[in-house]
Design a protein around this motif. Structure first.
Motif, PDB file in Angstrom:
ATOM      1  N   UNK A 138       0.833  -1.196   0.000  1.00 32.38           N
ATOM      2  CA  UNK A 138       0.000   0.000   0.000  1.00 32.38           C
ATOM      3  C   UNK A 138       0.873   1.254   0.000  1.00 32.38           C
ATOM      4  N   UNK A 139       1.870   1.265   0.862  1.00 28.42           N
ATOM      5  CA  UNK A 139       2.745   2.435   0.946  1.00 28.42           C
ATOM      6  C   UNK A 139       3.540   2.593  -0.341  1.00 28.42           C
ATOM      7  N   UNK A 140       3.995   1.472  -0.904  1.00 24.68           N
ATOM      8  CA  UNK A 140       4.799   1.538  -2.124  1.00 24.68           C
ATOM      9  C   UNK A 140       3.997   2.158  -3.260  1.00 24.68           C
ATOM     10  N   UNK A 141       2.707   1.780  -3.358  1.00 20.30           N
ATOM     11  CA  UNK A 141       1.871   2.310  -4.435  1.00 20.30           C
ATOM     12  C   UNK A 141       1.729   3.829  -4.301  1.00 20.30           C
ATOM     13  N   UNK A 142       1.547   4.281  -3.057  1.00 22.88           N
ATOM     14  CA  UNK A 142       1.362   5.713  -2.820  1.00 22.88           C
ATOM     15  C   UNK A 142       2.652   6.482  -3.126  1.00 22.88           C
ATOM     16  N   UNK A 143       3.771   5.954  -2.639  1.00 24.93           N
ATOM     17  CA  UNK A 143       5.060   6.616  -2.875  1.00 24.93           C
ATOM     18  C   UNK A 143       5.361   6.643  -4.371  1.00 24.93           C
ATOM     19  N   UNK A 144       5.032   5.554  -5.065  1.00 23.29           N
ATOM     20  CA  UNK A 144       5.233   5.505  -6.511  1.00 23.29           C
ATOM     21  C   UNK A 144       4.437   6.615  -7.192  1.00 23.29           C
ATOM     22  N   UNK A 145       3.172   6.768  -6.772  1.00 24.49           N
ATOM     23  CA  UNK A 145       2.301   7.789  -7.358  1.00 24.49           C
ATOM     24  C   UNK A 145       2.908   9.185  -7.168  1.00 24.49           C
ATOM     25  N   UNK A 146       3.378   9.464  -5.969  1.00 27.71           N
ATOM     26  CA  UNK A 146       3.941  10.783  -5.667  1.00 27.71           C
ATOM     27  C   UNK A 146       5.207  11.033  -6.493  1.00 27.71           C
ATOM     28  N   UNK A 147       6.110  10.032  -6.499  1.00 29.97           N
ATOM     29  CA  UNK A 147       7.379  10.224  -7.203  1.00 29.97           C
ATOM     30  C   UNK A 147       7.160  10.337  -8.705  1.00 29.97           C
ATOM     31  N   UNK A 148       6.288   9.440  -9.244  1.00 29.44           N
ATOM     32  CA  UNK A 148       6.074   9.443 -10.697  1.00 29.44           C
ATOM     33  C   UNK A 148       5.520  10.789 -11.163  1.00 29.44           C
ATOM     34  N   UNK A 149       4.553  11.344 -10.425  1.00 29.42           N
ATOM     35  CA  UNK A 149       3.999  12.634 -10.853  1.00 29.42           C
ATOM     36  C   UNK A 149       5.013  13.756 -10.636  1.00 29.42           C
ATOM     37  N   UNK A 150       5.826  13.646  -9.583  1.00 28.95           N
ATOM     38  CA  UNK A 150       6.810  14.704  -9.307  1.00 28.95           C
ATOM     39  C   UNK A 150       7.910  14.732 -10.360  1.00 28.95           C
ATOM     40  N   UNK A 151       8.083  13.618 -11.085  1.00 27.18           N
ATOM     41  CA  UNK A 151       9.145  13.572 -12.096  1.00 27.18           C
ATOM     42  C   UNK A 151       8.827  14.460 -13.299  1.00 27.18           C
ATOM     43  N   UNK A 152       7.536  14.656 -13.565  1.00 26.49           N
ATOM     44  CA  UNK A 152       7.173  15.393 -14.782  1.00 26.49           C
ATOM     45  C   UNK A 152       7.610  16.853 -14.758  1.00 26.49           C
ATOM     46  N   UNK A 153       7.336  17.596 -13.677  1.00 26.40           N
ATOM     47  CA  UNK A 153       7.847  18.983 -13.648  1.00 26.40           C
ATOM     48  C   UNK A 153       9.361  19.024 -13.753  1.00 26.40           C
ATOM     49  N   UNK A 154      10.032  18.031 -13.178  1.00 24.66           N
ATOM     50  CA  UNK A 154      11.496  18.000 -13.248  1.00 24.66           C
ATOM     51  C   UNK A 154      11.961  17.742 -14.666  1.00 24.66           C
ATOM     52  N   UNK A 155      11.271  16.821 -15.354  1.00 21.59           N
ATOM     53  CA  UNK A 155      11.697  16.451 -16.697  1.00 21.59           C
ATOM     54  C   UNK A 155      11.322  17.482 -17.741  1.00 21.59           C
ATOM     55  N   UNK A 156      10.145  18.137 -17.573  1.00 22.30           N
ATOM     56  CA  UNK A 156       9.653  19.037 -18.609  1.00 22.30           C
ATOM     57  C   UNK A 156      10.035  20.491 -18.362  1.00 22.30           C
TER      58      UNK A 156
END
Lengths: 227, 224
Positions: B25-43
């Motif tokens: 459960x925690x892994x899924x949530x952390x994944x969601x946060x990190x994956x979305x946070x990567x977009x502003x960094x990448x773009x």
């Protein structure tokens, strides 16, 4: 199809011409048995002779490749829910959640068996019967293999079931626990219950009938020409 | 009614197990946060671009986070023999499947809905779209759990079940992604969102009725 062999009262549980196919191998074929109230059937046979498969077949988990299962003379597949409500199954695996306490593990199965407010009481009784009472608040991960087995077998006591299906129940049990099992089986049968057990070791069941699955192994050449 | 009591007990047990094991459960949530946070960094910090893609990014991340936590839904019970006993129990297997999916949503879908607005803010999602984002996730994440549950039941007992699950389930998730992201997008553009949300609601009704039935059929095969 009603009744078997025209007896006055049909056996409470009967198998007629059962065959089991695992993968593309015929494990046993043309296996028949009949069990009346108070009787025990002990399955013997070499590894891989189909003892566990037969028990899973009787439980209704594994549909027979051929033949029929009858409960009180009626086909089991006509009302599988009613058949399931009459049996208790203890398989190879103990079905315990290691992070939950001993009491929670058993209490869960008591609730799932449809026990209501009286559940707590019967859970404590079942634990006491298997000498697990003082471990009730301990997480199941700290139990030894024998204690886990005893906890799995304690499920038999939290909900009254007519037919006990036990797959190698004595594995990991010490001598005094085997005696407890023998005692519970005797009381279960005296109350009209039935039991089907697979075992290598000697079970303390007294006059249980033996069914050797080695006698029902298909001839090697017939393996692929099954019906 | 003992059936309802059994059902609630099964949900509660699964939630407790899911939280105590922590991991999935925690892994899924952390994944969601990190994956979305990567977009502003990448773009790069281009506010208009981020606002434009926010809906799609949040929905893709939610979908993948769900998939990540889905593989173990039935696997633990399958491996320790619990599933055999549940299949032999008095509670119909359809309701067992529904209970396990409900517990899965409570420990993954619900926390994800709570964090989604924060991640929306990070992606410069306009204020008027937050309500629609919440509504689309409220209608969509239960469907993700319900449909993913069917896939999780189908891959029981197979080796490399995770990869197989992704291949099996991601195409089925596509309609949810399309309408979910389109709803948020429409809100960003100031268009009407109602048809998208209605379609998401329709898909949820479909998943709620057919998912447990298909899941139970797959579980029956698994315990043979």
């Amino acid at each position: 199809m009603t009744g078997v062999a025209g007896t006055a009262a049909p056996p409470a549980l009967a198998g007629v011409g059962l065959a089991c196919l695992r993968g593309d191998r015929l494990v046993f074929a043309d296996l028949s048995f009949a069990l009346h109230a108070g009787e025990a059937l002990i399955l013997t046979g070499a590894n891989g002779s189909g003892k566990s498969s037969l028990i899973r077949m009787i439980a209704g988990l594994l549909p027979p490749f051929d033949g029929h299962l009858l409960a009180d003379g009626r086909l089991v597949q006509e009302d599988p829910a009613a058949h399931r409500a009459l049996l208790a199954y203890v398989g190879h695996q103990d079905a315990l959640k290691l992070s939950l306490t001993v009491g929670d593990n058993l209490g869960f199965w008591a609730t799932m068996a449809g026990r209501g407010a009286t559940g707590r009481h019967s859970v404590d009784e079942a634990l006491a019967a298997w000498d697990l009472g003082r471990l009730s608040d301990l997480p199941a991960r700290y139990l030894s293999a024998g204690q886990r087995r005893r906890l799995a077998l304690a499920r038999l006591l939290v909900a009254p079931r007519r037919l006990w299906l036990l797959d190698e129940p004595t594995v990991a049990l010490d001598r005094s626990s085997i005696a407890i099992l023998g005692d519970l089986l005797a009381r279960h049968r005296a109350a009209g219950g039935m039991a089907v057990m697979a075992t290598h070791a000697d079970l303390p069941v007294g006059d249980g009938r033996l069914l050797s699955l080695d006698d029902h192994a298909p001839p090697p050449a017939a393996g692929m020409s099954a019906p | 009614m003992s059936g309802a009591r059994s059902w609630v007990r099964l949900v509660r047990r699964d939630v407790r197990l899911g939280l105590s094991a922590g991991s999935d459960a925690a892994a899924a949530l952390v994944f969601f946060v990190i994956a979305t946070a990567l977009f502003p960094l990448g773009l790069g910090p281009e506010a208009n671009l981020l606002a434009r893609i926010a809906g799609g990014v949040l929905w893709v991340a939610a979908l993948l986070a769900n998939l990540l936590s889905m593989e173990r839904l039935f696997a633990g019970d399958f491996e320790d023999g619990t599933l055999d006993l549940l299949a032999l129990g008095t509670l119909p297997l359809e309701l067992v499947a529904l209970a396990k999916v409900t517990a899965h949503w409570l420990i993954t879908g619900l926390p994800l809905m709570v964090v989604a607005p924060l991640m929306g803010a990070l992606l410069n999602l306009p204020g008027e779209a937050f309500g629609v984002l919440a509504a689309s996730l409220a209608l969509g994440t239960p469907s993700l759990s319900l449909l993913g549950g069917v896939g999780a039941a189908l891959v029981l007992g197979t080796r490399r079940g995770g990869v197989l699950l992704a291949l099996l389930i991601l195409p089925i998730f596509v309609p949810l992604l399309v309408f979910g992201a389109a709803a948020v997008d429409a809100a960003v553009m100031g268009l009407t969102v109602r048809p998208h949300l209605l379609l998401l609601g329709g898909l949820f009704a479909l998943a709620l009725t057919l998912g447990p039935i298909a899941g139970a059929a797959a579980l029956r095969q698994a315990v043979r």
